[in-house]
Write an enzyme that holds these catalytic residues in place. Structure first.
Site, PDB file in Angstrom:
ATOM      1  N   THR A  16       0.825  -1.215   0.000  1.00 34.98           N
ATOM      2  CA  THR A  16       0.000   0.000   0.000  1.00 34.98           C
ATOM      3  C   THR A  16       0.853   1.257   0.000  1.00 34.98           C
ATOM      4  O   THR A  16       0.437   2.301  -0.507  1.00 34.98           O
ATOM      5  CB  THR A  16      -0.932  -0.026   1.227  1.00 34.98           C
ATOM      6  N   SER A  62       1.246  -7.610  -0.860  1.00 32.72           N
ATOM      7  CA  SER A  62       1.973  -8.614  -0.067  1.00 32.72           C
ATOM      8  C   SER A  62       1.141  -9.833   0.296  1.00 32.72           C
ATOM      9  O   SER A  62       1.689 -10.835   0.740  1.00 32.72           O
ATOM     10  CB  SER A  62       2.591  -7.988   1.185  1.00 32.72           C
ATOM     11  N   THR A  95       1.655  -4.240   4.275  1.00 33.86           N
ATOM     12  CA  THR A  95       1.504  -4.513   5.711  1.00 33.86           C
ATOM     13  C   THR A  95       0.987  -5.930   5.981  1.00 33.86           C
ATOM     14  O   THR A  95       1.196  -6.465   7.055  1.00 33.86           O
ATOM     15  CB  THR A  95       0.514  -3.523   6.365  1.00 33.86           C
ATOM     16  N   ASP A  96       0.301  -6.524   4.981  1.00 42.34           N
ATOM     17  CA  ASP A  96      -0.440  -7.753   5.272  1.00 42.34           C
ATOM     18  C   ASP A  96       0.433  -8.946   5.658  1.00 42.34           C
ATOM     19  O   ASP A  96       0.030  -9.765   6.490  1.00 42.34           O
ATOM     20  CB  ASP A  96      -1.351  -8.123   4.088  1.00 42.34           C
TER      21      ASP A  96
HETATM   22  C1  SIN Z   1      -0.287  -5.272   1.041  1.00 39.65           C
HETATM   23  O1  SIN Z   1      -0.066  -5.909   2.062  1.00 39.65           O
HETATM   24  O2  SIN Z   1       0.472  -5.308   0.051  1.00 39.65           O
HETATM   25  C2  SIN Z   1      -1.525  -4.457   0.911  1.00 39.65           C
HETATM   26  C3  SIN Z   1      -2.002  -3.923   2.200  1.00 39.65           C
HETATM   27  C4  SIN Z   1      -1.054  -2.954   2.828  1.00 39.65           C
HETATM   28  O3  SIN Z   1       0.092  -2.768   2.472  1.00 39.65           O
HETATM   29  O4  SIN Z   1      -1.534  -2.315   3.809  1.00 39.65           O
END
Ligand code: SIN
Length: 310
Positions: A16, A62, A95-96
């Protein structure tokens, strides 16, 4: 004292932090992994004049993280960490699954220099994007003389690879270190340290199989009301070499699932018990037939088991 000439290598993988939305007030309907790491850095005037090198390792959401990207990322980190002029690395990530990649890199590299993962909960185009501040903080940590090991820098906190976990799907302050607490706080570009930085033994990049098919199949099963032996049997039938059970409470497992796991273990499948409570540590006793994963979350216990099977 910071060496002002030391270089930080920025490795982009997507997420993100590199995401874009059509509408700046849209914080969920965006597309992750659209902007290159070099562009993210160039958009931050505060980083002008800091010796940085940018490389795009991948451009993924991710949730789709793969063994191929993990291996490439670990290899590039190892290569750059070996350069005397490099003081640290920043990895931009989604973040995932950030916590899984963090634990993977810590176990493979156990770096004496900092490998700082960062991310964002809001896309780069959002009115209140958290990416730029996180990126700036991550560079500060990568240049901090006392820093070492794989850490995650988000929302003004430095979390260790073992402890960091995403605990909220939406909040900007979405990460936590559970009982261990954060390693440090970042306040106006200054670090206030609370405890030791990650250390340990490196497994080494050379042990990672080049072909993703050669990575051992290790899966997570959850113990819950009505849990069935058939899930474990199906996974074993598919060639699972390791199983992590996201158990209830202090590692308790539904009796039907437990029977199947014991049978799998007797046939040579490695089994680890973690807890689905998302905090704390499973406390085992010597007579336990299924080993416990301690304070590792089910996802990190899976990484651990997979690496130990290589
Ligand atoms: C991801 O994990 O690539 C999408 C969600 C995020 O980064 O918050």
């Amino acid at each position: 004292m910071q060496d002002q000439t030391a270089t930080v290598v920025m490795l982009g993988t997507g997420g993100t932090i590199a995401g874009t939305a059509v509408d700046a007030s849209d914080n969920v309907g965006y597309t992750a992994a659209q902007i290159g790491v070099a562009q993210l850095v160039h958009a931050l005037p505060a980083l002008a004049g800091t010796p940085l090198e940018m490389e795009q390792v991948a451009q993924v959401d991710s949730k789709d993280m793969s063994f191929a990207v993990w291996r490439e990322l670990a290899a590039r980190c190892a290569r750059h960490l070996a350069r005397p002029e490099v003081c640290g690395i920043v990895v931009t990530h989604g973040t995932d699954t950030l916590e899984e990649t963090a634990w993977f890199l810590q176990r493979v590299l156990a770096p004496a220099k900092p490998v700082v993962m960062t991310a964002a909960m809001r896309p780069a185009t959002a009115l209140g994007s958290d990416g730029p501040q996180n990126l700036l903080d991550a560079v500060t940590v990568a240049r901090f003389p006392g820093a070492r090991g794989v850490v995650a820098v988000l929302a003004g906190r430095v979390h260790g690879a073992r402890d960091v976990r995403k605990i909220h799907p939406y909040r900007v302050d979405a990460f936590d270190s559970g009982d261990a607490g954060a390693i440090a706080a970042l306040e106006e570009g200054v670090l206030r340290c609370f405890r030791a930085w990650p250390a340990g033994e490196a497994m080494g990049v050379e042990r990672l199989p080049a072909d993703p098919q050669d990575w051992p199949l290790v899966e997570i099963v959850t113990s819950h009301a009505g849990a069935r032996a058939a899930t474990v049997q199906a996974l074993c039938g598919a060639g699972a070499r390791g199983l992590v059970v996201a158990a209830t409470g202090n590692g308790t497992v539904h009796r039907d699932l437990e029977a199947a796991l014991l049978e799998a273990q007797a046939r040579g499948v490695r089994v680890l018990r973690s807890t689905r409570t998302r905090a704390g540590s499973v406390i085992g006793v010597p007579r336990d037939a299924l080993h416990v994963a301690g304070d590792l979350t089910p996802e990190k216990a899976r990484v651990e088991l997979m690496l130990s099977l290589l």
